[in-house]
Design a protein around this motif. Structure first.
Motif, PDB file in Angstrom:
ATOM      1  N   GLY A 173      25.469  -3.427  -0.585  1.00 53.54           N
ATOM      2  CA  GLY A 173      25.249  -4.222   0.624  1.00 53.54           C
ATOM      3  C   GLY A 173      26.109  -3.770   1.787  1.00 53.54           C
ATOM      4  O   GLY A 173      25.618  -3.587   2.908  1.00 53.54           O
ATOM      5  N   VAL A 174      27.405  -3.568   1.529  1.00 51.56           N
ATOM      6  CA  VAL A 174      28.306  -3.149   2.610  1.00 51.56           C
ATOM      7  C   VAL A 174      27.954  -1.738   3.080  1.00 51.56           C
ATOM      8  O   VAL A 174      27.909  -1.476   4.291  1.00 51.56           O
ATOM      9  CB  VAL A 174      29.782  -3.242   2.157  1.00 51.56           C
ATOM     10  CG1 VAL A 174      30.707  -2.586   3.169  1.00 51.56           C
ATOM     11  CG2 VAL A 174      30.178  -4.701   1.954  1.00 51.56           C
ATOM     12  N   PHE A 175      27.661  -0.835   2.136  1.00 54.68           N
ATOM     13  CA  PHE A 175      27.342   0.531   2.568  1.00 54.68           C
ATOM     14  C   PHE A 175      26.032   0.568   3.351  1.00 54.68           C
ATOM     15  O   PHE A 175      25.934   1.285   4.355  1.00 54.68           O
ATOM     16  CB  PHE A 175      27.309   1.510   1.394  1.00 54.68           C
ATOM     17  CG  PHE A 175      27.211   2.933   1.851  1.00 54.68           C
ATOM     18  CD1 PHE A 175      28.306   3.548   2.457  1.00 54.68           C
ATOM     19  CD2 PHE A 175      26.041   3.647   1.734  1.00 54.68           C
ATOM     20  CE1 PHE A 175      28.227   4.856   2.927  1.00 54.68           C
ATOM     21  CE2 PHE A 175      25.954   4.953   2.195  1.00 54.68           C
ATOM     22  CZ  PHE A 175      27.047   5.556   2.794  1.00 54.68           C
ATOM     23  N   GLU A 176      25.045  -0.191   2.937  1.00 52.15           N
ATOM     24  CA  GLU A 176      23.783  -0.228   3.688  1.00 52.15           C
ATOM     25  C   GLU A 176      23.998  -0.810   5.083  1.00 52.15           C
ATOM     26  O   GLU A 176      23.401  -0.339   6.052  1.00 52.15           O
ATOM     27  CB  GLU A 176      22.711  -1.014   2.918  1.00 52.15           C
ATOM     28  CG  GLU A 176      22.170  -0.284   1.701  1.00 52.15           C
ATOM     29  CD  GLU A 176      21.458   1.021   2.046  1.00 52.15           C
ATOM     30  OE1 GLU A 176      20.615   1.040   2.963  1.00 52.15           O
ATOM     31  OE2 GLU A 176      21.754   2.038   1.381  1.00 52.15           O
ATOM     32  N   ALA A 177      24.861  -1.826   5.190  1.00 49.61           N
ATOM     33  CA  ALA A 177      25.171  -2.396   6.514  1.00 49.61           C
ATOM     34  C   ALA A 177      25.895  -1.363   7.376  1.00 49.61           C
ATOM     35  O   ALA A 177      25.609  -1.246   8.578  1.00 49.61           O
ATOM     36  CB  ALA A 177      26.022  -3.654   6.349  1.00 49.61           C
ATOM     37  N   LEU A 178      26.818  -0.613   6.766  1.00 48.38           N
ATOM     38  CA  LEU A 178      27.505   0.444   7.507  1.00 48.38           C
ATOM     39  C   LEU A 178      26.534   1.535   7.953  1.00 48.38           C
ATOM     40  O   LEU A 178      26.652   2.061   9.072  1.00 48.38           O
ATOM     41  CB  LEU A 178      28.619   1.060   6.659  1.00 48.38           C
ATOM     42  CG  LEU A 178      29.892   0.249   6.516  1.00 48.38           C
ATOM     43  CD1 LEU A 178      30.832   0.889   5.503  1.00 48.38           C
ATOM     44  CD2 LEU A 178      30.581   0.081   7.865  1.00 48.38           C
ATOM     45  N   LYS A 179      25.575   1.872   7.102  1.00 46.36           N
ATOM     46  CA  LYS A 179      24.570   2.876   7.475  1.00 46.36           C
ATOM     47  C   LYS A 179      23.746   2.412   8.672  1.00 46.36           C
ATOM     48  O   LYS A 179      23.401   3.211   9.541  1.00 46.36           O
ATOM     49  CB  LYS A 179      23.639   3.177   6.295  1.00 46.36           C
ATOM     50  CG  LYS A 179      24.193   4.152   5.315  1.00 46.36           C
ATOM     51  CD  LYS A 179      23.290   4.458   4.143  1.00 46.36           C
ATOM     52  CE  LYS A 179      21.842   4.206   4.329  1.00 46.36           C
ATOM     53  NZ  LYS A 179      21.042   4.396   3.122  1.00 46.36           N
ATOM     54  N   ALA A 180      23.421   1.115   8.691  1.00 44.48           N
ATOM     55  CA  ALA A 180      22.632   0.591   9.812  1.00 44.48           C
ATOM     56  C   ALA A 180      23.445   0.654  11.110  1.00 44.48           C
ATOM     57  O   ALA A 180      22.904   0.945  12.174  1.00 44.48           O
ATOM     58  CB  ALA A 180      22.203  -0.840   9.518  1.00 44.48           C
TER      59      ALA A 180
END
Length: 193
Positions: A173-180
Motif C-alpha cells: 500500500g505505501v509503495f503503491e502510494a509512493l509510486k502514484a
C-alpha cells in the motif's frame, strides 16, 4: 540520452530492511510469546518477488535479508533463534514464497497480493513444518505424525498469516502510494513474460 538515478531499488530495499529490522527486535519484547510468528518476513518475500524485475534480485535480495535477520537474531537472542534445527526448510519455503509472488503478482492489486499471501503461507506451513517433523523424536515418522506436527503449528502459522497479510498491506500500500506520488518509482514496474 539522460542518465537518471534509479531510486526504486534503494526504496524497495529500505522497505524490506525496516520490516526485517522489526523481526530482529521483536523477540526483545516482553510480550513476544503472544506475537510469536507475527512477522513481516512472508510479506518481504512477496514484496521482493513482486517488485524486483530481474530474477536474480527478486530471489537473492529477499533471501539475503532473511539471512541477515537470522544473523541479527543469533546476535540478540542466541543461535536457537536464527539457525535452529531444520532452518534450511524455512529458507526453502521462503524461496518458494518469492516464486509465488513472482508468478502470481503480475499486477499489484489487493486480490493478487491476498492470493499470493494465502498460497505462500500455506507453502510455508507445509515445508517449514516438514523440517520440524522429519527426523524428529517429538513426532512419529508417519503421515499421521506429520499431521500432528502440522496441527501443532496452526497457532504459529495463523500468526504468520496475519503478519504476512498485515505487513503486505502496509508495504504494498505505501509503495503503491509512493509510486502514484513519485512516478520515477514506477519506471521498472512488473513487466515479465
Amino acid at each position: 540520452m539522460e542518465n537518471k538515478p534509479n531510486y526504486r531499488t534503494p526504496i524497495l530495499l529500505l522497505f524490506m530492511l525496516l520490516i526485517i529490522g522489526l523481526r530482529v527486535v521483536a523477540p526483545l519484547s516482553p510480550d513476544f510469546k503472544v506475537i510469536a510468528n507475527f512477522s513481516g518476513i512472508g510479506a518481504v518475500a512477496l514484496f521482493g518477488g513482486a517488485y524486483f524485475k530481474g530474477k536474480l534480485n527478486a530471489f537473492l535480495l529477499p533471501v539475503l535479508l532473511l539471512f541477515a535477520s537470522d544473523l541479527g537474531l543469533v546476535l540478540t537472542m542466541g543461535v536457537d533463534y536464527g539457525f535452529y534445527t531444520g532452518w534450511y526448510y524455512t529458507y526453502i519455503a521462503f524461496i518458494l514464497m518469492v516464486l509465488v509472488a513472482y508468478v502470481v503478482i503480475k499486477k499489484v492489486n489487493v486480490q493478487n497480493v491476498v492470493i499470493a499471501s494465502l498460497i505462500g503461507v500455506f507453502i510455508h506451513w507445509i515445508i517449514s513444518d516438514f523440517g520440524v517433523w522429519y527426523g524428529s523424536t517429538l513426532y512419529p515418522q508417519t503421515l499421521a505424525g506429520f499431521w500432528v506436527c502440522l496441527d501443532a503449528a496452526i497457532p504459529f502459522e495463523r500468526n504468520f498469516l496475519y503478519g504476512t497479510l498485515g505487513y503486505a498491506a502496509l508495504m504494498f500500500g505505501v509503495f503503491e502510494a509512493l509510486k502514484a506520488k513519485y512516478p520515477v518509482l514506477a519506471k521498472k514496474d512488473i513487466v515479465r513474460s
